[in-house]
Design an enzyme around this catalytic site. Structure first.
Site, PDB file in Angstrom:
ATOM      1  N   LYS A 185      27.168 -67.605  88.143  1.00 34.87           N
ATOM      2  CA  LYS A 185      28.433 -68.228  88.540  1.00 34.87           C
ATOM      3  C   LYS A 185      29.291 -67.166  89.215  1.00 34.87           C
ATOM      4  O   LYS A 185      29.894 -66.318  88.558  1.00 34.87           O
ATOM      5  CB  LYS A 185      29.197 -68.805  87.341  1.00 34.87           C
ATOM      6  CG  LYS A 185      30.351 -69.729  87.787  1.00 34.87           C
ATOM      7  CD  LYS A 185      31.454 -69.844  86.787  1.00 34.87           C
ATOM      8  CE  LYS A 185      32.470 -68.747  86.896  1.00 34.87           C
ATOM      9  NZ  LYS A 185      33.249 -68.743  88.176  1.00 34.87           N
ATOM     10  N   GLU A 261      31.146 -55.642  81.027  1.00 32.93           N
ATOM     11  CA  GLU A 261      31.889 -54.546  81.654  1.00 32.93           C
ATOM     12  C   GLU A 261      33.259 -55.111  81.943  1.00 32.93           C
ATOM     13  O   GLU A 261      33.435 -55.954  82.815  1.00 32.93           O
ATOM     14  CB  GLU A 261      31.180 -54.073  82.927  1.00 32.93           C
ATOM     15  CG  GLU A 261      31.655 -52.692  83.388  1.00 32.93           C
ATOM     16  CD  GLU A 261      32.758 -52.772  84.412  1.00 32.93           C
ATOM     17  OE1 GLU A 261      33.936 -52.600  84.000  1.00 32.93           O
ATOM     18  OE2 GLU A 261      32.480 -53.011  85.586  1.00 32.93           O
ATOM     19  N   CYS A 295      37.642 -51.558  88.710  1.00 34.79           N
ATOM     20  CA  CYS A 295      37.804 -51.310  87.273  1.00 34.79           C
ATOM     21  C   CYS A 295      37.831 -49.821  86.950  1.00 34.79           C
ATOM     22  O   CYS A 295      38.369 -49.409  85.917  1.00 34.79           O
ATOM     23  CB  CYS A 295      36.689 -51.997  86.499  1.00 34.79           C
ATOM     24  SG  CYS A 295      35.029 -51.547  87.040  1.00 34.79           S
ATOM     25  N   GLU A 394      46.477 -52.904  82.207  1.00 34.76           N
ATOM     26  CA  GLU A 394      45.741 -52.880  83.476  1.00 34.76           C
ATOM     27  C   GLU A 394      46.462 -53.740  84.508  1.00 34.76           C
ATOM     28  O   GLU A 394      46.646 -54.935  84.312  1.00 34.76           O
ATOM     29  CB  GLU A 394      44.315 -53.394  83.275  1.00 34.76           C
ATOM     30  CG  GLU A 394      43.471 -53.295  84.537  1.00 34.76           C
ATOM     31  CD  GLU A 394      42.040 -53.773  84.324  1.00 34.76           C
ATOM     32  OE1 GLU A 394      41.121 -53.163  84.888  1.00 34.76           O
ATOM     33  OE2 GLU A 394      41.850 -54.757  83.590  1.00 34.76           O
TER      34      GLU A 394
END
Length: 490
Positions: A185, A261, A295, A394
């Site tokens: 997906k 992750e 990231c 973040e």
């Protein structure tokens, strides 16, 4: 710059599901729009899948797992993987253009990094599986024990929007190398290169049903249906930590294998004995490459106090030289962030920084010369406390915070004072200090005097709330295969 598309492709480009070797629309014909974040124009329509499409794809993958794909030898799988890499490079300009339109990133970056490294992922694992071995042990001359790897089965892949093709191939290449089948997906915001990849894989000789793609949304959509499906054996996900938590809950009843992750709030530690010009050059990349939507970006920059002002002056100067704008203009270094919702989120963090007493040294808003598109100037913020949300959370955009430090112990404590543990960068010319500090940083990937330098044999992943498991080399096969021990009494 002229957009290089396949001769059979014209805009708009509609993305359908790819199931059992065929492109198909959703059963209910439901679609949603794909928007170019740099222009806010419609690129095409995307088929919106759900439980029905996921179930059809999983059944196709389960059949393919027991079909001709099961009988491919290691050498045959290696040849197919290499052909996929060749197919990606043969269409690299087209794929880079689609990636730039989908994500808003500079075309030159997509061409140089995203597409090239996507092909290399397949080349690496094509070579790696031909030399992969397993253990054997002789027990007192009375028994032989040896291990045997088999595919884990049907793997569900949920992929992010920041590096769509690169991170998809990072998962797909070892998945196929180990003999699995998959249902993928893609992120709903970036569907195009994944859709093209299915065509490339089929042309490379991947049997029907081995690779399936279902487009759609996460919660209460295709993503949820995939993570909850009882015939999916493993889920690999790259994305936000909160989404990872939701996937873990959904996968728990069937005890699926998981590889995550997730987010990062990575420290960049700069000691006074480092080469400042080299530091600035690399820190520009680690701060603002891909609009900061990586990231592994070093979004918390800690500078030893004796060079703090000098660093800031040079860093701000070089940041202001970065060209922001049209992803297809030559020399563009910073494009648009992914979409309106994320654009608003990033700007809201800049407002929080102001409320917390931060000083915007540069950036902080939309560039004046750009009236449309989701562009944010590279932003450097000083004067924040270590407890500010902008230092703790973040942001995932072109925004970094800079903070001075005085001692080694102080900066180690502050670098580790986070729920995340993905990456870190240390700058020093003192070899002993480099090792000493690196051993104390709580992160899965630690660079010394560099950033984003990868050897695909090495473990990749994070600790704490940055992920579960490792990928790369043998570490990928620990997830994409099941290991059995066979004992022969002699």
């Amino acid at each position: 710059m002229q957009i290089q598309l396949n001769k059979n492709k014209t805009l708009p480009i509609d993305c359908k599901h790819f199931i059992d070797g065929q492109y198909i629309p959703s059963f209910n014909q439901k679609t949603f729009l794909n928007i170019n974040p740099a222009t806010e124009e419609v690129l095409g329509k995307i088929s919106e899948g759900g439980e029905l499409e996921i179930d059809l794809a999983v059944k196709a993958a389960r059949r393919a797992l027991k079909g001709e794909w099961k009988h491919f030898t290691t050498e045959q799988r290696s040849i197919v993987l290499r052909k996929i890499g060749d197919g990606i490079l043969a269409r690299k300009e087209e794929l880079a253009a689609l990636e730039a339109m989908d994500t808003g990133k500079p075309y030159e970056l997509a061409l140089e990094v995203d597409i090239t490294r996507s092909a290399y992922n397949f080349y690496f694992f094509a070579d790696y599986i031909t030399s992969l071995g397993t253990e054997s042990h002789m027990q007192n001359q009375t028994a032989l024990h040896y291990s045997y790897r088999r595919p884990v089965g049907v793997v569900g892949m949920i992929n992010p929007w920041n590096l769509p093709l690169l991170l998809l191939t990072w998962k797909l290449a070892p998945c196929l190398a180990a003999g699995n089948t998959t249902v993928m997906k893609p992120a709903e915001l970036t569907p195009m290169t994944a859709t093209i990849l299915a065509e490339i894989c089929k042309e490379a000789g991947v049997p029907d049903g081995v690779i399936n793609i279902v487009h759609g949304f996460g919660a209460n959509g295709a993503g949820s249906a995939l993570t909850e499906h009882p015939d999916v054996d493993a889920i690999t996900f790259t994305g936000e930590t909160k989404t990872g938590t939701a996937i873990m809950k959904a996968a728990a009843p069937t005890l699926k294998k998981l590889s995550f992750e997730l987010g990062g709030k990575n420290p960049n530690i700069i000691f006074a004995d480092s080469n400042l010009d080299e530091v600035i050059e690399t820190t520009l990349k680690s701060s603002f490459m891909n609009q900061g939507e990586v990231c592994l970006c070093g979004s918390r920059i800690y500078i030893e106090r004796s060079i703090y002002q000098e660093f800031l002056e040079k860093f701000v100067e070089k940041t202001n030289e970065l060209k922001i704008g049209d992803p297809f203009e030559e020399g563009t270094k910073v494009g648009a962030v992914i979409g309106k919702e994320h654009y608003d989120k990033v700007l809201s963090y800049i407002e929080i920084a102001k409320e917390d007493g931060g000083t915007i040294l540069t950036g902080g808003s939309r560039p004046e010369h750009l009236s449309s598109g989701y562009f944010i100037s590279p932003t450097i913020i000083s004067g924040l406390s270590h407890d500010s949300r902008c230092v703790k959370e973040e942001i995932f955009g072109p925004v970094v915070t800079v903070l001075p430090f005085d001692t080694e112990d102080e900066v180690i404590e502050r670098a580790n004072d986070t729920h995340y543990g993905l990456g870190a960068t240390i700058w020093t010319n003192d070899l002993r200090k480099a090792h000493r500090v690196a051993h104390q940083i709580e992160a899965g990937i630690i660079w010394v005097n560099t950033w984003y330098l990868r050897d695909l044999r090495t473990p990749f992943g994070g600790m704490k709330q940055s992920g579960i498991g490792r990928e790369g080399g043998i570490h990928s096969f620990e997830f994409y295969s099941e290991l059995s021990n066979i004992t022969i009494k002699l």
